[in-house]
Design a protein around this motif. Structure first.
Motif, PDB file in Angstrom:
ATOM      1  N   ALA A   1       0.717  -1.364   0.082  1.00  0.00           N
ATOM      2  CA  ALA A   1      -0.076  -0.069  -0.067  1.00  0.00           C
ATOM      3  C   ALA A   1       0.839   1.182  -0.059  1.00  0.00           C
ATOM      4  CB  ALA A   1      -0.926   0.138   1.339  1.00  0.00           C
ATOM      5  N   LYS A   2       2.025   1.064   0.912  1.00  0.00           N
ATOM      6  CA  LYS A   2       2.934   2.285   0.707  1.00  0.00           C
ATOM      7  C   LYS A   2       3.534   2.649  -0.702  1.00  0.00           C
ATOM      8  CE  LYS A   2       4.002   1.746   5.582  1.00  0.00           C
ATOM      9  NZ  LYS A   2       4.882   1.367   6.875  1.00  0.00           N
ATOM     10  N   GLU A   3       4.000   1.416  -1.312  1.00  0.00           N
ATOM     11  CA  GLU A   3       4.499   1.615  -2.675  1.00  0.00           C
ATOM     12  C   GLU A   3       3.247   2.406  -3.679  1.00  0.00           C
ATOM     13  OE1 GLU A   3       5.881  -2.107  -4.090  1.00  0.00           O
ATOM     14  OE2 GLU A   3       7.007  -2.438  -2.508  1.00  0.00           O
ATOM     15  N   VAL A   4       2.249   1.758  -3.469  1.00  0.00           N
ATOM     16  CA  VAL A   4       0.989   2.498  -4.263  1.00  0.00           C
ATOM     17  C   VAL A   4       0.828   4.119  -3.988  1.00  0.00           C
ATOM     18  CG1 VAL A   4      -1.427   2.358  -4.627  1.00  0.00           C
ATOM     19  CG2 VAL A   4      -0.178   0.254  -4.412  1.00  0.00           C
ATOM     20  N   VAL A   5       0.736   4.514  -2.720  1.00  0.00           N
ATOM     21  CA  VAL A   5       0.737   5.750  -2.340  1.00  0.00           C
ATOM     22  C   VAL A   5       1.924   6.573  -3.123  1.00  0.00           C
ATOM     23  CG1 VAL A   5       0.897   7.646  -0.661  1.00  0.00           C
ATOM     24  CG2 VAL A   5      -0.764   5.544  -0.482  1.00  0.00           C
ATOM     25  N   ALA A   6       3.117   5.963  -2.847  1.00  0.00           N
ATOM     26  CA  ALA A   6       4.397   6.477  -3.317  1.00  0.00           C
ATOM     27  C   ALA A   6       4.398   6.828  -4.902  1.00  0.00           C
ATOM     28  CB  ALA A   6       5.699   5.912  -2.842  1.00  0.00           C
ATOM     29  N   GLY A   7       3.898   5.650  -5.452  1.00  0.00           N
ATOM     30  CA  GLY A   7       3.783   5.856  -7.095  1.00  0.00           C
ATOM     31  C   GLY A   7       2.947   6.970  -7.362  1.00  0.00           C
TER      32      GLY A   7
END
Length: 348
Positions: free
Chosen positions: A192-198
């Motif tokens: 989820a953190k990767e999604v937000v950062a992307g």
């Protein structure tokens, strides 16, 4: 005027005819990292710090997820977006396309997870509990639905239901908060953190490519069947406009979620450096595009005279994605919307 209920996808818009228009990376696999082996406590979580079991308090009770879920069902298009963004193929989803084309960004996500086509149920009459039960899910995602009051009891008899902590959250949660809740239940907090950062990077890149947008004021209006809705009210942050560098117009302070109607006699309230309008209900809207554009008061607006007025298309799903940001569409929205706004700033 009180807030109108939101539509749920294309079919929901056609079916409800009353709504208020208030993003995103992809990955495959269901296994989590070391951080996923720890439960992140928040306002809606309780219990052990171990990944599983996970306990999430919701508006109707408590959801207990005993083991890391593998089979995930969804009950709205926004929940399907969350699953796809986290790299999961839902075992069953509502059919929101109604025979139309799947949105470009969604199809790319489906292709990336290797799903081909999603298994769906007909949601014309609401959630098909029998179809959901037949799919035998480990959990049911319902963090992005407005029908949980009707659905929770029946769905929770099938599998643990992951949903919001308060009933008012149905309207107020950001897509990031919905994603976070789902990720806790699925053991995918790192993803989820990767999604937000992307998603943040996609908007930062688009804003950098269009520096002319920075600091320009905007008004975002949606033509609904019963009213023209001032969507960019003071407390509303759809994220997409601000993420590209724009700021709300001064008149935003005059509007709120519960006071958002603009009458034809007050079209001057739409004034801004850039005016963005969408017509998601087509001929069923209060006024057509041609009728609005021929209105003398509308024509007198400085933003219209200067050709700083843009229409966001509903045909390709962009208007819906702008109005209802979710965990899948953000990079696509940034790519598609930024040129539209740049043309409006330039008066093209």
């Amino acid at each position: 005027m009180n807030r109108l209920p939101r539509p749920l996808g294309r079919r929901g818009a056609a079916r409800a005819l009353v709504a208020v228009a208030a993003c995103l990376a992809l990955a495959t696999g269901c296994s989590g990292s070391d951080d996923d082996a720890k439960s992140e406590k928040g306002p809606s979580s309780s219990g052990s710090s171990a990944a599983f079991p996970v306990s999430l308090t919701n508006a109707w009770g408590t959801t207990e997820v005993k083991e890391k879920p593998v089979k995930v069902a969804t009950v709205s298009d926004g929940d399907t977006a969350i699953a796809l963004a986290l790299g999961l193929v839902p075992v069953i989803t509502p059919d929101v396309e109604d025979g139309g084309d799947v949105a470009e960004y969604k199809q790319k996500a489906i292709d990336k997870v290797g799903a081909g086509t999603l298994k769906t149920y007909d949601d014309t009459d609401g959630t098909d509990y029998e179809a959901v039960a037949t799919a035998a899910p480990d959990v049911i995602l319902g963090v992005n639905t407005w029908s949980m009051d009707d659905d929770y009891a029946k769905l929770s008899a099938i599998a643990p239901v992951v949903t919001y902590a308060k009933k008012t959250d149905a309207d107020t949660l950001t897509w990031q908060e919905r994603l976070d809740t789902a990720a806790k239940a699925l053991g995918l907090t790192d993803k989820a953190k990767e999604v937000v950062a992307g998603n943040e990077k996609a908007f930062a890149d688009a804003a950098a490519a269009h520096p002319e947008l920075k600091g320009k004021t905007y008004t975002y209006a949606v033509v609904h069947p019963q009213q023209i809705t001032y969507m960019s009210y003071a407390d509303q942050d759809p994220g997409v406009f601000e993420g590209l560098g724009l700021t709300k117009a001064a008149n935003a302070k005059n509007y709120s979620a519960d006071k958002n109607a603009v009458s034809l006699e007050n079209l001057d309230e739409l004034e801004a450096d850039v005016l963005v309008v969408s017509y998601p209900f087509g001929d069923n809207g209060l006024i057509s595009a041609s009728e609005l554009e021929s209105n003398k008061l509308f024509q007198s607006l400085a933003v219209v005279k200067g050709k700083h007025y843009a229409v966001v298309s509903s045909d390709d799903g962009l208007a819906s994605a702008v109005a209802y940001p979710d965990a899948l569409s953000s990079p696509w929205v940034a790519e598609k919307l930024a040129p539209v706004l740049a043309d409006a700033v330039a008066g093209k």
